[in-house]
Design a protein around this motif. Structure first.
Motif, PDB file in Angstrom:
ATOM      1  N   ALA A 417       4.785  -0.880 -11.143  1.00 51.69           N
ATOM      2  CA  ALA A 417       5.226   0.025 -10.080  1.00 51.69           C
ATOM      3  C   ALA A 417       6.737  -0.039  -9.879  1.00 51.69           C
ATOM      4  O   ALA A 417       7.284   0.679  -9.045  1.00 51.69           O
ATOM      5  CB  ALA A 417       4.522  -0.321  -8.769  1.00 51.69           C
ATOM      6  N   ARG A 418       7.399  -0.896 -10.669  1.00 53.61           N
ATOM      7  CA  ARG A 418       8.868  -1.042 -10.617  1.00 53.61           C
ATOM      8  C   ARG A 418       9.369  -1.445  -9.232  1.00 53.61           C
ATOM      9  O   ARG A 418      10.435  -1.021  -8.790  1.00 53.61           O
ATOM     10  CB  ARG A 418       9.563   0.258 -11.063  1.00 53.61           C
ATOM     11  N   ARG A 419       8.601  -2.255  -8.528  1.00 54.10           N
ATOM     12  CA  ARG A 419       9.030  -2.710  -7.209  1.00 54.10           C
ATOM     13  C   ARG A 419      10.074  -3.819  -7.360  1.00 54.10           C
ATOM     14  O   ARG A 419       9.935  -4.707  -8.214  1.00 54.10           O
ATOM     15  CB  ARG A 419       7.829  -3.236  -6.414  1.00 54.10           C
ATOM     16  N   PRO A 420      11.097  -3.826  -6.542  1.00 56.89           N
ATOM     17  CA  PRO A 420      12.134  -4.876  -6.611  1.00 56.89           C
ATOM     18  C   PRO A 420      11.668  -6.159  -5.919  1.00 56.89           C
ATOM     19  O   PRO A 420      12.240  -6.592  -4.910  1.00 56.89           O
ATOM     20  CB  PRO A 420      13.322  -4.233  -5.887  1.00 56.89           C
ATOM     21  N   LEU A 421      10.643  -6.771  -6.463  1.00 57.64           N
ATOM     22  CA  LEU A 421      10.004  -7.916  -5.817  1.00 57.64           C
ATOM     23  C   LEU A 421      10.960  -9.092  -5.642  1.00 57.64           C
ATOM     24  O   LEU A 421      11.073  -9.665  -4.554  1.00 57.64           O
ATOM     25  CB  LEU A 421       8.774  -8.351  -6.625  1.00 57.64           C
ATOM     26  N   THR A 422      11.631  -9.457  -6.728  1.00 56.59           N
ATOM     27  CA  THR A 422      12.535 -10.608  -6.666  1.00 56.59           C
ATOM     28  C   THR A 422      13.636 -10.396  -5.633  1.00 56.59           C
ATOM     29  O   THR A 422      13.989 -11.306  -4.882  1.00 56.59           O
ATOM     30  CB  THR A 422      13.167 -10.880  -8.041  1.00 56.59           C
ATOM     31  N   GLN A 423      14.189  -9.191  -5.600  1.00 56.82           N
ATOM     32  CA  GLN A 423      15.291  -8.895  -4.690  1.00 56.82           C
ATOM     33  C   GLN A 423      14.852  -9.033  -3.232  1.00 56.82           C
ATOM     34  O   GLN A 423      15.594  -9.570  -2.396  1.00 56.82           O
ATOM     35  CB  GLN A 423      15.832  -7.482  -4.958  1.00 56.82           C
ATOM     36  N   GLU A 424      13.651  -8.547  -2.933  1.00 58.47           N
ATOM     37  CA  GLU A 424      13.139  -8.657  -1.561  1.00 58.47           C
ATOM     38  C   GLU A 424      12.921 -10.123  -1.181  1.00 58.47           C
ATOM     39  O   GLU A 424      13.321 -10.576  -0.089  1.00 58.47           O
ATOM     40  CB  GLU A 424      11.811  -7.893  -1.437  1.00 58.47           C
ATOM     41  N   ILE A 425      12.312 -10.872  -2.084  1.00 56.98           N
ATOM     42  CA  ILE A 425      12.035 -12.283  -1.814  1.00 56.98           C
ATOM     43  C   ILE A 425      13.333 -13.069  -1.689  1.00 56.98           C
ATOM     44  O   ILE A 425      13.478 -13.931  -0.808  1.00 56.98           O
ATOM     45  CB  ILE A 425      11.141 -12.872  -2.932  1.00 56.98           C
ATOM     46  N   LYS A 426      14.276 -12.771  -2.556  1.00 59.15           N
ATOM     47  CA  LYS A 426      15.560 -13.469  -2.544  1.00 59.15           C
ATOM     48  C   LYS A 426      16.278 -13.286  -1.207  1.00 59.15           C
ATOM     49  O   LYS A 426      16.864 -14.234  -0.669  1.00 59.15           O
ATOM     50  CB  LYS A 426      16.438 -12.952  -3.685  1.00 59.15           C
ATOM     51  N   SER A 427      16.225 -12.076  -0.665  1.00 61.72           N
ATOM     52  CA  SER A 427      16.878 -11.801   0.621  1.00 61.72           C
ATOM     53  C   SER A 427      16.280 -12.646   1.736  1.00 61.72           C
ATOM     54  O   SER A 427      16.999 -13.218   2.558  1.00 61.72           O
ATOM     55  CB  SER A 427      16.751 -10.315   0.976  1.00 61.72           C
ATOM     56  N   MET A 428      14.950 -12.756   1.756  1.00 62.46           N
ATOM     57  CA  MET A 428      14.305 -13.549   2.794  1.00 62.46           C
ATOM     58  C   MET A 428      14.563 -15.043   2.585  1.00 62.46           C
ATOM     59  O   MET A 428      14.768 -15.786   3.558  1.00 62.46           O
ATOM     60  CB  MET A 428      12.795 -13.272   2.801  1.00 62.46           C
ATOM     61  N   ARG A 429      14.578 -15.489   1.349  1.00 64.01           N
ATOM     62  CA  ARG A 429      14.878 -16.902   1.082  1.00 64.01           C
ATOM     63  C   ARG A 429      16.286 -17.256   1.563  1.00 64.01           C
ATOM     64  O   ARG A 429      16.524 -18.340   2.086  1.00 64.01           O
ATOM     65  CB  ARG A 429      14.749 -17.210  -0.412  1.00 64.01           C
ATOM     66  N   LYS A 430      17.207 -16.334   1.374  1.00 65.44           N
ATOM     67  CA  LYS A 430      18.579 -16.572   1.811  1.00 65.44           C
ATOM     68  C   LYS A 430      18.639 -16.756   3.328  1.00 65.44           C
ATOM     69  O   LYS A 430      19.349 -17.629   3.837  1.00 65.44           O
ATOM     70  CB  LYS A 430      19.475 -15.401   1.379  1.00 65.44           C
ATOM     71  N   ILE A 431      17.875 -15.954   4.046  1.00 66.37           N
ATOM     72  CA  ILE A 431      17.818 -16.077   5.506  1.00 66.37           C
ATOM     73  C   ILE A 431      17.254 -17.428   5.910  1.00 66.37           C
ATOM     74  O   ILE A 431      17.785 -18.110   6.797  1.00 66.37           O
ATOM     75  CB  ILE A 431      16.966 -14.925   6.109  1.00 66.37           C
ATOM     76  N   GLN A 432      16.175 -17.834   5.241  1.00 65.00           N
ATOM     77  CA  GLN A 432      15.522 -19.105   5.580  1.00 65.00           C
ATOM     78  C   GLN A 432      16.421 -20.301   5.246  1.00 65.00           C
ATOM     79  O   GLN A 432      16.497 -21.268   6.012  1.00 65.00           O
ATOM     80  CB  GLN A 432      14.189 -19.231   4.831  1.00 65.00           C
ATOM     81  N   LEU A 433      17.111 -20.229   4.123  1.00 66.83           N
ATOM     82  CA  LEU A 433      18.018 -21.322   3.737  1.00 66.83           C
ATOM     83  C   LEU A 433      19.179 -21.452   4.719  1.00 66.83           C
ATOM     84  O   LEU A 433      19.605 -22.558   5.048  1.00 66.83           O
ATOM     85  CB  LEU A 433      18.540 -21.095   2.312  1.00 66.83           C
ATOM     86  N   ALA A 434      19.672 -20.299   5.188  1.00 67.25           N
ATOM     87  CA  ALA A 434      20.763 -20.322   6.169  1.00 67.25           C
ATOM     88  C   ALA A 434      20.288 -20.968   7.473  1.00 67.25           C
ATOM     89  O   ALA A 434      21.029 -21.740   8.112  1.00 67.25           O
ATOM     90  CB  ALA A 434      21.264 -18.902   6.427  1.00 67.25           C
TER      91      ALA A 434
END
Length: 438
Positions: A417-434
């Motif tokens: 489906a060409r969903r940007p899965l990694t990009q979405e997950i990466k954004s949330m991980r960045k928030i959690q790490l911060a």
């Protein structure tokens, strides 16, 4: 021999044929050199020079600030032109030391502290610390910190990451072919720090010539062995590499040292060898300039601080106007909007592509096929995590092991489906790490 590997992973077009047969070429910068004081994880280095000072090759221009930090050295001789914010590959403005190159390349006196076999653990660590060496595979973690675990006697494996699984990259491959003695020598030095450890040179089986060469050099070495890995992405990621070579598992809350392992990239190990045997700080690295938009793909020995645009010129320029330019590889690199930025300690490659296939894709709805789960080396459910990230459902994201994602990009690559899965997950991980840092 059984090929070592892990569960999941993908087999993208590797693109290595463009540059793997191109020997390393040394290049000299033409314009000013720009040295960001933050080229590593941790506290930015503090400038110890001022505008108007003349500096030499190998002179310290920024001092380590704190335990997790690393000094920066001049890779050319010349005059400090400015100390000011400059753009880096991520688009951020970072305080930088700008040196006007005088093209003389006068060096400070560099001296080895003595035969490395006679040095104490503390002396070797100090050499690595003073040399400003960081993880050169892209992470940028200060190497001396990694080599200073609380209980060094519990380290059982020192793993040389020779996999180079990222498509298009061939700098480590050329290093192994052209300078294998330095790689073996660097691993010997690391093993001196850990008396109970064994050294592993972990190489993917698409580099059989490297396997043969390293096996030949390691013959007779009681503590060093060469292990052949199955060619698969992301075989060279720290967690998957440790599992493939030792069978041990780590998660996001653990360090490799927690399972008795230390992992270092090829370029990092060579830098350790030069620091300890020559007293030479980290001044240069190998960078792959490649892609179908580059006229002459090549592996370059680059002085840190050199401009990316000059590297493109060295490679003969563009064949046509590239639609996408990536710093690093296609899986874990990031798109660049400007070539007038400096190379740093963590610059691995410059990938120039004629067509931007990713931007041309139109994401569709998830069809629940499960392919993202099959290829995920972290054994999570990427489609579900991406949904939580899109809805900013932080609690569900963390509860469903979102922090175990290694951001390798396998799920985005395989998704029909060409969903940007990694990009979405990466954004949330960045928030959690911060939030964790706070």
């Amino acid at each position: 021999m059984r090929k070592l590997t892990f569960m999941g992973g993908i087999h993208p077009y590797d693109g290595k044929d463009l540059s793997k047969d191109k020997p390393i070429v040394s290049v000299l910068p033409k314009g000013d050199l720009v040295y960001p004081v933050s080229q590593h994880i941790g506290a930015p280095a503090v400038p110890v020079v001022k505008k108007g000072d003349r500096v030499l090759v190998g002179q310290k221009i920024a001092q380590q600030a704190g335990f997790v930090s690393a000094p920066v050295y001049a890779s050319v001789s010349g005059t400090v032109k400015a100390i000011e914010p400059r753009r880096v590959v991520t688009g951020d403005s970072v305080m930088s030391i700008v040196v006007e190159n005088d093209n003389q390349y006068e060096e400070v006196l560099m001296q080895s502290p003595g035969p490395w076999e006679t040095l104490s653990r503390e002396q070797i660590i100090d050499c690595i610390k003073e040399a400003g060496i960081v993880g050169m595979g892209g992470a940028g973690f200060p190497t001396y910190v990694k080599l200073s675990p609380k209980e060094p006697e519990k380290i059982e494996y020192c793993i040389a990451n020779c996999a180079e699984c990222e498509p298009y990259l061939t700098s480590d491959y050329r290093r192994m072919l052209e300078e294998p003695e330095k790689l073996i020598g660097g691993l010997r030095i690391i093993l001196r720090l850990f008396p109970n450890a064994r050294g592993i040179l972990a190489v993917e089986d698409n580099k059989r010539d490297c396997v043969r060469k390293l096996q030949e050099l390691a013959r007779g070495e009681e503590r060093i062995s060469v292990r052949t890995l199955q060619t698969k992405y992301p075989q060279g990621a720290e967690r998957t590499l440790i599992y493939a070579t030792t069978g041990r598992q780590i998660n996001s809350s653990m360090l490799p040292a927690d399972v008795g392992c230390v992992v270092n990239n090829v370029d990092t190990i060579v830098a350790i060898y030069r620091a300890v045997t020559e007293g030479r700080p980290l001044l240069e690295r190998i960078v792959t300039v490649t892609g179908d938009a580059i006229k002459n793909p090549q592996n370059y020995r680059v002085r840190i601080g050199m401009n990316y645009r000059e590297l493109v010129e060295e490679a003969g320029g563009f064949v046509g106007r590239p639609e996408k330019i990536v710093c690093g590889g296609p899986m874990m690199g990031f798109a660049m909007f400007d070539l007038d930025v400096p190379t740093t300690k963590t610059s691995t490659a410059l990938l120039c592509l004629s067509h931007d296939e990713v931007s041309a894709m139109e994401p569709g709805p998830c069809i629940n096929c499960g392919r993202c789960v099959d290829v995920c080396p972290g054994r999570v459910v990427p489609s579900r995590l991406a949904d939580y990230a899109e809805r900013f459902d932080e609690e569900a994201f963390v509860k469903n092991n979102g922090m175990e994602c290694c951001e390798c990009g396998c799920c985005s690559f395989i998704c029909p489906a060409r969903r940007p899965l990694t990009q979405e997950i990466k954004s949330m991980r960045k928030i959690q790490l911060a939030k964790r840092k706070k």
